[in-house]
Design a protein around this motif. Sequence first.
Motif, short mmCIF file in Angstrom:
data_model
loop_
_atom_site.label_atom_id
_atom_site.label_comp_id
_atom_site.label_asym_id
_atom_site.label_seq_id
_atom_site.Cartn_x
_atom_site.Cartn_y
_atom_site.Cartn_z
N GLN A 32 12.61 -47.89 11.99
CA GLN A 32 11.28 -47.29 11.96
C GLN A 32 11.11 -46.42 10.72
O GLN A 32 10.04 -46.39 10.11
CB GLN A 32 11.05 -46.48 13.23
N ASP A 48 10.37 -48.55 7.67
CA ASP A 48 8.96 -48.98 7.62
C ASP A 48 8.10 -47.91 6.94
O ASP A 48 7.23 -48.22 6.11
CB ASP A 48 8.43 -49.25 9.03
N ARG A 56 13.25 -40.75 15.11
CA ARG A 56 12.58 -41.48 14.03
C ARG A 56 12.27 -40.54 12.88
O ARG A 56 12.51 -40.86 11.71
CB ARG A 56 11.30 -42.12 14.56
#
Length: 225
Positions: free
Chosen positions: A61, A64, A21
Amino acid sequence: MPPDQDGLAPAAEPAAPRSLREEAYELIKQRIIMCAWRPGEALSEAVVSSALGLGRTPVRQAFDRLMRDGLVEVLPRKGIIVRPISQDEVRDMVEVRLLNEGFCARLAAERAEPQTLAALAANVARGVEAAAERDVPTLMALDREFHGTISAAAGNPVLGEILRNLHERAQRVWFVSLRDREHHRRVVDEHGAIVAALHSRDADAAEQAVRAHIQSFADNLKRQL
């Protein structure tokens, strides 16, 4: 860390690998900052995942987090796009930088340690070389280091955190500003004037040098947008 039986401290454990991530976030962010993915360009999870060689979950992710950073946004029927750069955003950013970085420079003029001033002077010297070579990535890295060092020298962690967030947000427009090759050397000269004021412990001159540097950036960016 206690010594082992031979009287030597054991080797430090290796750092944990960066998460997928975090890797996705840093890679996408860097491409946006360097305008490899340009303002207004649509980004799909599938295309970005393929380009980076990562799965769609870490990319999702990362998107976001990038939305919270203001680097991407979601538009109806278009999906995720690289957020455009507007004159209003630049104006707001410059106003906040003028206020906070001017105060930061005043504090740094009073509190900077000699080794910090030496580090800033070395940064400027490396900047002269990078400007001569038209090395934009190095100039951007040096600028980030330069302003981060001054923030730390001010000795105010709350102000430092505000400026860190502000500088990260400004990186993308910094790259746009550096499309003007004549601006490369101006940036280094302006950094040199800031260091000279800090070395003289002249808070007024330090503030004015920083404000002139920010205004020069703003004026140049207006010509680019």
